[in-house]
Design a protein around this motif. Structure first.
Motif, PDB file in Angstrom:
ATOM      1  N   ALA A  69      10.456 -28.835 -20.052  1.00 49.01           N
ATOM      2  CA  ALA A  69      10.750 -28.589 -21.463  1.00 49.01           C
ATOM      3  C   ALA A  69      10.704 -29.892 -22.245  1.00 49.01           C
ATOM      4  O   ALA A  69      11.167 -30.930 -21.767  1.00 49.01           O
ATOM      5  CB  ALA A  69      12.125 -27.937 -21.610  1.00 49.01           C
ATOM      6  N   ARG A  70      10.137 -29.818 -23.456  1.00 46.63           N
ATOM      7  CA  ARG A  70      10.058 -30.988 -24.326  1.00 46.63           C
ATOM      8  C   ARG A  70      10.910 -30.822 -25.585  1.00 46.63           C
ATOM      9  O   ARG A  70      11.104 -31.775 -26.325  1.00 46.63           O
ATOM     10  CB  ARG A  70       8.611 -31.238 -24.741  1.00 46.63           C
ATOM     11  N   ASN A  71      11.375 -29.595 -25.831  1.00 48.89           N
ATOM     12  CA  ASN A  71      12.170 -29.334 -27.030  1.00 48.89           C
ATOM     13  C   ASN A  71      13.080 -28.140 -26.794  1.00 48.89           C
ATOM     14  O   ASN A  71      13.040 -27.505 -25.730  1.00 48.89           O
ATOM     15  CB  ASN A  71      11.267 -29.106 -28.250  1.00 48.89           C
ATOM     16  N   GLU A  72      13.879 -27.790 -27.801  1.00 49.09           N
ATOM     17  CA  GLU A  72      14.865 -26.730 -27.628  1.00 49.09           C
ATOM     18  C   GLU A  72      14.224 -25.354 -27.432  1.00 49.09           C
ATOM     19  O   GLU A  72      14.791 -24.497 -26.735  1.00 49.09           O
ATOM     20  CB  GLU A  72      15.817 -26.695 -28.827  1.00 49.09           C
ATOM     21  N   VAL A  73      13.017 -25.145 -27.998  1.00 49.40           N
ATOM     22  CA  VAL A  73      12.330 -23.861 -27.807  1.00 49.40           C
ATOM     23  C   VAL A  73      11.892 -23.710 -26.350  1.00 49.40           C
ATOM     24  O   VAL A  73      12.076 -22.653 -25.725  1.00 49.40           O
ATOM     25  CB  VAL A  73      11.106 -23.746 -28.754  1.00 49.40           C
ATOM     26  N   GLY A  78      12.565 -21.240 -21.211  1.00 50.54           N
ATOM     27  CA  GLY A  78      12.630 -21.437 -19.766  1.00 50.54           C
ATOM     28  C   GLY A  78      13.860 -20.789 -19.150  1.00 50.54           C
ATOM     29  O   GLY A  78      13.782 -20.171 -18.084  1.00 50.54           O
ATOM     30  N   ILE A  79      14.988 -20.917 -19.826  1.00 45.36           N
ATOM     31  CA  ILE A  79      16.222 -20.284 -19.342  1.00 45.36           C
ATOM     32  C   ILE A  79      16.119 -18.769 -19.459  1.00 45.36           C
ATOM     33  O   ILE A  79      16.496 -18.027 -18.543  1.00 45.36           O
ATOM     34  CB  ILE A  79      17.451 -20.794 -20.143  1.00 45.36           C
ATOM     35  N   TYR A  80      15.565 -18.284 -20.556  1.00 48.32           N
ATOM     36  CA  TYR A  80      15.495 -16.849 -20.831  1.00 48.32           C
ATOM     37  C   TYR A  80      14.602 -16.128 -19.815  1.00 48.32           C
ATOM     38  O   TYR A  80      14.841 -14.957 -19.474  1.00 48.32           O
ATOM     39  CB  TYR A  80      14.963 -16.626 -22.250  1.00 48.32           C
ATOM     40  N   GLN A  81      13.576 -16.799 -19.329  1.00 54.95           N
ATOM     41  CA  GLN A  81      12.613 -16.153 -18.428  1.00 54.95           C
ATOM     42  C   GLN A  81      13.180 -15.892 -17.030  1.00 54.95           C
ATOM     43  O   GLN A  81      12.630 -15.091 -16.277  1.00 54.95           O
ATOM     44  CB  GLN A  81      11.346 -17.019 -18.310  1.00 54.95           C
ATOM     45  N   TYR A  82      14.254 -16.542 -16.677  1.00 57.72           N
ATOM     46  CA  TYR A  82      14.857 -16.332 -15.356  1.00 57.72           C
ATOM     47  C   TYR A  82      15.660 -15.033 -15.371  1.00 57.72           C
ATOM     48  O   TYR A  82      16.270 -14.667 -16.382  1.00 57.72           O
ATOM     49  CB  TYR A  82      15.759 -17.507 -15.000  1.00 57.72           C
ATOM     50  N   VAL A 111      22.433 -28.936 -25.234  1.00 53.36           N
ATOM     51  CA  VAL A 111      21.669 -28.350 -24.128  1.00 53.36           C
ATOM     52  C   VAL A 111      22.459 -27.211 -23.483  1.00 53.36           C
ATOM     53  O   VAL A 111      21.910 -26.134 -23.201  1.00 53.36           O
ATOM     54  CB  VAL A 111      21.328 -29.431 -23.079  1.00 53.36           C
ATOM     55  N   ALA A 112      23.750 -27.431 -23.281  1.00 50.80           N
ATOM     56  CA  ALA A 112      24.605 -26.387 -22.702  1.00 50.80           C
ATOM     57  C   ALA A 112      24.671 -25.176 -23.624  1.00 50.80           C
ATOM     58  O   ALA A 112      24.625 -24.023 -23.165  1.00 50.80           O
ATOM     59  CB  ALA A 112      26.007 -26.947 -22.450  1.00 50.80           C
ATOM     60  N   LEU A 113      24.750 -25.417 -24.927  1.00 43.77           N
ATOM     61  CA  LEU A 113      24.825 -24.324 -25.903  1.00 43.77           C
ATOM     62  C   LEU A 113      23.551 -23.484 -25.915  1.00 43.77           C
ATOM     63  O   LEU A 113      23.603 -22.248 -25.909  1.00 43.77           O
ATOM     64  CB  LEU A 113      25.095 -24.901 -27.294  1.00 43.77           C
ATOM     65  N   LYS A 114      22.387 -24.146 -25.926  1.00 49.48           N
ATOM     66  CA  LYS A 114      21.106 -23.415 -25.928  1.00 49.48           C
ATOM     67  C   LYS A 114      20.915 -22.634 -24.628  1.00 49.48           C
ATOM     68  O   LYS A 114      20.369 -21.522 -24.630  1.00 49.48           O
ATOM     69  CB  LYS A 114      19.938 -24.390 -26.120  1.00 49.48           C
ATOM     70  N   THR A 115      21.373 -23.199 -23.526  1.00 45.87           N
ATOM     71  CA  THR A 115      21.303 -22.496 -22.235  1.00 45.87           C
ATOM     72  C   THR A 115      22.169 -21.247 -22.272  1.00 45.87           C
ATOM     73  O   THR A 115      21.738 -20.153 -21.866  1.00 45.87           O
ATOM     74  CB  THR A 115      21.772 -23.423 -21.091  1.00 45.87           C
ATOM     75  N   LYS A 116      23.378 -21.404 -22.768  1.00 48.03           N
ATOM     76  CA  LYS A 116      24.284 -20.254 -22.879  1.00 48.03           C
ATOM     77  C   LYS A 116      23.686 -19.173 -23.770  1.00 48.03           C
ATOM     78  O   LYS A 116      23.718 -17.978 -23.437  1.00 48.03           O
ATOM     79  CB  LYS A 116      25.634 -20.737 -23.429  1.00 48.03           C
ATOM     80  N   ASP A 117      23.101 -19.569 -24.900  1.00 51.03           N
ATOM     81  CA  ASP A 117      22.494 -18.601 -25.826  1.00 51.03           C
ATOM     82  C   ASP A 117      21.402 -17.786 -25.142  1.00 51.03           C
ATOM     83  O   ASP A 117      21.325 -16.553 -25.306  1.00 51.03           O
ATOM     84  CB  ASP A 117      21.899 -19.317 -27.045  1.00 51.03           C
ATOM     85  N   ALA A 118      20.541 -18.468 -24.380  1.00 47.62           N
ATOM     86  CA  ALA A 118      19.432 -17.773 -23.717  1.00 47.62           C
ATOM     87  C   ALA A 118      19.941 -16.776 -22.689  1.00 47.62           C
ATOM     88  O   ALA A 118      19.433 -15.642 -22.589  1.00 47.62           O
ATOM     89  CB  ALA A 118      18.512 -18.797 -23.053  1.00 47.62           C
ATOM     90  N   ILE A 119      20.950 -17.164 -21.917  1.00 48.49           N
ATOM     91  CA  ILE A 119      21.508 -16.260 -20.889  1.00 48.49           C
ATOM     92  C   ILE A 119      22.165 -15.053 -21.542  1.00 48.49           C
ATOM     93  O   ILE A 119      21.928 -13.896 -21.154  1.00 48.49           O
ATOM     94  CB  ILE A 119      22.521 -17.022 -20.007  1.00 48.49           C
ATOM     95  N   VAL A 120      22.992 -15.310 -22.530  1.00 51.04           N
ATOM     96  CA  VAL A 120      23.704 -14.239 -23.227  1.00 51.04           C
ATOM     97  C   VAL A 120      22.723 -13.272 -23.906  1.00 51.04           C
ATOM     98  O   VAL A 120      22.880 -12.051 -23.841  1.00 51.04           O
ATOM     99  CB  VAL A 120      24.686 -14.847 -24.255  1.00 51.04           C
ATOM    100  N   ASP A 121      21.699 -13.825 -24.538  1.00 53.45           N
ATOM    101  CA  ASP A 121      20.708 -12.978 -25.227  1.00 53.45           C
ATOM    102  C   ASP A 121      19.971 -12.071 -24.242  1.00 53.45           C
ATOM    103  O   ASP A 121      19.712 -10.900 -24.543  1.00 53.45           O
ATOM    104  CB  ASP A 121      19.701 -13.845 -25.983  1.00 53.45           C
ATOM    105  N   GLN A 122      19.635 -12.608 -23.079  1.00 48.74           N
ATOM    106  CA  GLN A 122      18.931 -11.785 -22.084  1.00 48.74           C
ATOM    107  C   GLN A 122      19.805 -10.644 -21.576  1.00 48.74           C
ATOM    108  O   GLN A 122      19.364  -9.493 -21.499  1.00 48.74           O
ATOM    109  CB  GLN A 122      18.497 -12.645 -20.890  1.00 48.74           C
TER     110      GLN A 122
END
Length: 389
Positions: A69-73, A78-82, A111-122
């Motif tokens: 990853a190079r940016n927040e998107v 990447g987190i969301y796809q798992y 970074v922790a916040l964006k990771t949490k968002d992706a997991i929660v959204d999935q």
């Protein structure tokens, strides 16, 4: 038969070699030492055993996947796809911890916040409901480590850090970390037969860790909970078997461990912590002034004196008195001391035979060894030479 998988044991700077040795003795495979970490492989039972028995590990991580990853998107995608349904449901709570060493990301909490968002959204997309965040007692702890563009995602098998042994309810103003205490004892190569004295014991942590080493007691045997106990694949019977195996590894220990402090209230706290650790039969806690008491027999001394960081002292006077006391009252003893004040060491007035770089939290520290020979060092060397001949 359970399959082996990669794990990472995190530790403090300077304790990597000690941790590697611990893992080797436990039976880990494919051991690879890094900075503040040691990588290894083992099965589910070994994961339970490593958490229970490693003295110098802060936590055990189980890597589950990596991406770039190079940016927040990129990070979010990447987190969301798992497939997170393998590890949690919408009923579970999560906590995310981020560490970064990257030019592309500069804030670990973001970074922790964006990771949490992706997991929660999935999870919400798949179930219509979202898991909650619980930073103190989550069902699943997730670790995200970014090195440049490489993102490594792991599950935290330990839960609370492994230095939280469960015995230290009462502390003084500047307690030493339990992992660091165990680490400096193992670095010192204490023979486990010499009388062990901590003359400035504070909350008793060094003496407690020494007793557990002497009796081969698993440091986290009394811990109330590990992170993996909330996982879907948790095997309670296997865990109990590992626990029973750890208890059988305990051995008789008839060595003498003495914890002293000049402050009566501090002594009371140390006694309570020793009692919590079920080690009252192994450790004598007593009120005593290092600068006034006479130590007639040779002993093994290891202590963590104040160094004007969290407890205020006159550094020059205090450390000079430490050196004078070692020379005058502890002849024939081996003394180890850890300090976070590099300048203080010059006031001791003794030449250390070993000096090891460590960190006490964020404070750079030195573990130093002093050989307190009876008579002069020159005479001692001549005696040794005659004995060899």
């Amino acid at each position: 038969m359970s399959q082996n998988f990669k794990m990472i044991a995190k530790t403090l700077f300077g304790l990597e070699e000690v941790l590697e040795k611990e893992l080797r003795q436990l039976g880990a495979m494919n051991i690879k030492r890094g900075v503040r970490m040691v990588e290894f492989t083992g099965d589910q039972g070994f994961m339970y055993k490593a958490n229970m028995m490693l003295r110098t590990a802060i936590r055990i991580l189980k890597p589950i996947y990596s991406f770039r990853a190079r940016n927040e998107v990129d990070l979010y995608d990447g987190i969301y796809q798992y497939d997170w349904s393998k590890h949690l449901t919408h009923h579970d709570t999560i906590a995310v911890h981020g560490t970064i060493a990257s030019q592309y990301f500069n804030h670990s909490q973001y970074v922790a916040l964006k990771t949490k968002d992706a997991i929660v959204d999935q999870i919400r997309r798949n179930t219509g409901q979202r898991p909650d965040v619980d930073t103190k007692h989550p069902d699943l702890r997730i670790s995200v480590h970014i090195n440049d563009q490489n993102v490594d995602v792991s599950l935290d098998t330990s839960g609370d850090p492994l230095y939280k042994r469960g015995y230290r309810n009462m502390t003084n103003e500047a307690p030493i970390n339990e992992v660091l205490a165990a680490g400096i004892i193992l670095l010192s190569n204490w023979d486990q037969r010499s009388t062990f004295i901590d003359p400035m014991c504070g909350s008793g942590t060094i003496a407690i860790e020494a007793a557990m080493i002497g009796a081969n007691i698993a440091p986290n045997i009394n811990r109330p909970e590990f992170g993996f106990e909330k996982w879907p694949d948790y095997d309670n019977q296997l865990f109990e078997n590992i626990q029973e195996s750890c208890l059988k590894k305990m051995r008789e220990f008839d060595g003498k461990i003495i914890a002293r402090d000049a402050d009566g209230y501090t002594v009371e706290k140390a006694i309570e912590n020793v009692k919590n650790a079920n080690l009252s039969d192994f450790i004598t806690v007593e009120k005593g002034d290092f600068f006034r008491d006479h130590q007639s027999a040779s002993a093994f001394i290891l202590f963590n004196p104040p160094y004007d960081e969290r407890i205020s002292v006159d550094v020059e006077e205090f450390y000079k008195e430490i050196g004078d006391t070692l020379k005058q009252r502890y002849a024939g003893s081996t003394a180890w001391m850890i300090t976070g004040n590099m300048g203080a060491l010059k006031f001791v007035g003794l030449r250390p035979s070993r000096k090891i770089q460590l960190y006490n939290g964020k404070i750079e520290a030195r573990l130093v060894k002093y050989e307190m020979y009876k008579g002069t060092k020159k005479i001692h060397k001549l005696v040794d030479k005659e004995e060899e001949e």
